[in-house]
Design a protein around this motif. Structure first.
Motif, PDB file in Angstrom:
ATOM      1  N   GLU A  32       0.835  -1.204   0.000  1.00  0.00           N
ATOM      2  CA  GLU A  32       0.000   0.000   0.000  1.00  0.00           C
ATOM      3  C   GLU A  32       0.873   1.259   0.000  1.00  0.00           C
ATOM      4  OE1 GLU A  32      -3.592   0.616  -0.055  1.00  0.00           O
ATOM      5  OE2 GLU A  32      -3.210  -1.298  -1.046  1.00  0.00           O
ATOM      6  N   GLN A  33       1.938   1.241  -0.781  1.00  0.00           N
ATOM      7  CA  GLN A  33       2.872   2.354  -0.862  1.00  0.00           C
ATOM      8  C   GLN A  33       2.385   3.370  -1.888  1.00  0.00           C
ATOM      9  OE1 GLN A  33       6.798   1.178  -2.100  1.00  0.00           O
ATOM     10  NE2 GLN A  33       7.787   2.993  -1.225  1.00  0.00           N
ATOM     11  N   TYR A  34       2.628   4.660  -1.604  1.00  0.00           N
ATOM     12  CA  TYR A  34       2.309   5.677  -2.604  1.00  0.00           C
ATOM     13  C   TYR A  34       3.152   5.444  -3.846  1.00  0.00           C
ATOM     14  CZ  TYR A  34      -0.391   8.455   0.739  1.00  0.00           C
ATOM     15  OH  TYR A  34      -1.349   8.891   1.633  1.00  0.00           O
ATOM     16  N   LEU A  35       2.542   5.617  -5.013  1.00  0.00           N
ATOM     17  CA  LEU A  35       3.250   5.367  -6.262  1.00  0.00           C
ATOM     18  C   LEU A  35       4.460   6.281  -6.401  1.00  0.00           C
ATOM     19  CD1 LEU A  35       3.405   3.860  -8.949  1.00  0.00           C
ATOM     20  CD2 LEU A  35       1.862   5.585  -9.923  1.00  0.00           C
ATOM     21  N   GLY A  36       4.337   7.528  -5.963  1.00  0.00           N
ATOM     22  CA  GLY A  36       5.474   8.446  -6.055  1.00  0.00           C
ATOM     23  C   GLY A  36       6.667   7.934  -5.274  1.00  0.00           C
ATOM     24  N   ALA A  37       6.422   7.402  -4.067  1.00  0.00           N
ATOM     25  CA  ALA A  37       7.519   6.853  -3.255  1.00  0.00           C
ATOM     26  C   ALA A  37       8.061   5.585  -3.886  1.00  0.00           C
ATOM     27  CB  ALA A  37       7.025   6.578  -1.834  1.00  0.00           C
ATOM     28  N   PHE A  38       7.184   4.754  -4.458  1.00  0.00           N
ATOM     29  CA  PHE A  38       7.628   3.522  -5.102  1.00  0.00           C
ATOM     30  C   PHE A  38       8.532   3.824  -6.299  1.00  0.00           C
ATOM     31  CE2 PHE A  38       7.055   0.284  -8.397  1.00  0.00           C
ATOM     32  CZ  PHE A  38       7.405  -0.871  -7.700  1.00  0.00           C
TER      33      PHE A  38
END
Length: 321
Positions: free
Chosen positions: A254-260
């Motif tokens: 459930e990680q933010y796409l920007g952080a991924f």
């Protein structure tokens, strides 16, 4: 004259790498386009490119004997491979730009470490005492063992260490720019950032001393902290999967796409960015770092995004139209 700052050192190293790549006859239009994108992206890049070009022009104008001697004085042997040429260009460019202070600083760059990895590379090796070490992408490490201590210096990047028992009972220390830790029979990782170092303890304990005047802490297995000289950030529970990279994996929960995408960009040469419209999307899954094409396919199949690749080195994740 002013000393080189960290951005200038990094730009010089990148410029030297691009100079070596573009000198290869097999380089195609895609790589030239990626180089042009890198050049236009930052004023520091253009400055560094000018320094490296200037050095190469000077060396070409010298007799072969003198050119070899120039690189040797920059810390190299006369018979140079590709790695040696890069070192020589960085050192000579740094020295030419800011004098002796720049030369000394350039020698502290990752190219001159005992062990280092390029972007996207990982490296595993065993130390003389039997300790196991894994270097993550774009990392640099020095080994300074002596009769009194076992010391590692993490110049940059991330390292995962499983310590071995030492018959002489020498302490096992790892130093970063933000402080020093002592392993107490353990498995742990350190990630040296620009402003802080993150310590994660997977087994046993690690003692932290954050700088000469900083506080200290004893971290147990299952804890992590960030420290910086002179302040010590309090420890917190260990985030899951912090060592997944050592198995070649990137795991999102459930990680933010920007952080991924920011995490993935650490392992990819060139430019990888996430458009502002989609940075807040959530992603979960287990992905292989060595198969980024599969990662991009997974993103497009599970999220309302498209992966736009202008060149293999220039990729944007954006909203699907």
């Amino acid at each position: 004259m002013a000393a080189l700052d960290s951005r200038q050192l990094a730009a010089l190293e990148q410029a030297a790498v691009w100079r070596a790549r573009l000198g290869d006859e097999s380089v195609g239009s895609a790589e030239h386009a990626a180089w042009h994108a890198w050049l236009q992206a930052d004023e520091q890049h253009r400055w560094a490119w000018q320094q490296v070009e200037r050095v190469q022009q000077r060396l070409q104008q010298m007799p072969t004997r003198l050119a070899g001697r120039t690189l040797e004085l920059a810390g190299q042997q006369p018979a140079l491979g590709r790695r040696g040429v890069l070192k020589g260009l960085v050192l000579a460019a740094g020295a030419g730009a800011v004098g002796w202070g720049g030369y000394q600083q350039a020698r502290q760059g990752p190219w001159f470490a005992d062990y280092h990895t390029r972007t996207g590379e990982r490296l595993s090796f065993t130390l003389d005492d039997g300790s196991q070490v894994q270097l993550n992408t774009a990392s640099a490490l020095d080994v300074r063992f002596d009769p009194q201590q076992r010391l590692l210096v993490l110049r940059d990047g991330e390292v995962l260490i499983t310590t071995a028992k030492d018959p002489a009972n020498r302490p096992f220390l790892v130093q970063t720019r933000h402080g020093t830790v002592q392993a107490l029979g353990t498995r742990f990782s350190l990630l040296a950032g620009e402003n802080t170092t993150r310590l994660a303890v997977f087994e046993n304990r690690v003692q932290v001393l954050a700088g000469e005047q900083g506080g200290g802490a004893l971290l147990e297995a299952g804890e992590q902290c960030r420290f910086a000289n002179p302040a010590l950030v309090l420890s917190s529970p260990l985030e899951s999967n912090l060592d997944a990279w050592s198995k070649g994996l990137l795991i999102a929960n459930e990680q933010y796409l920007g952080a991924f995408i920011a995490d993935l960009a650490r392992y990819r040469r060139g430019w990888l960015r996430c458009a502002p419209q989609v940075v807040g999307l959530r992603i979960s899954g287990t992905f292989r770092l060595d198969d980024q094409a599969q990662i991009f396919r997974a993103l497009e199949s599970t999220l309302p995004v498209r992966v736009s690749q202008r060149t293999p080195y220039w990729v944007t994740v954006e909203a699907r139209k």
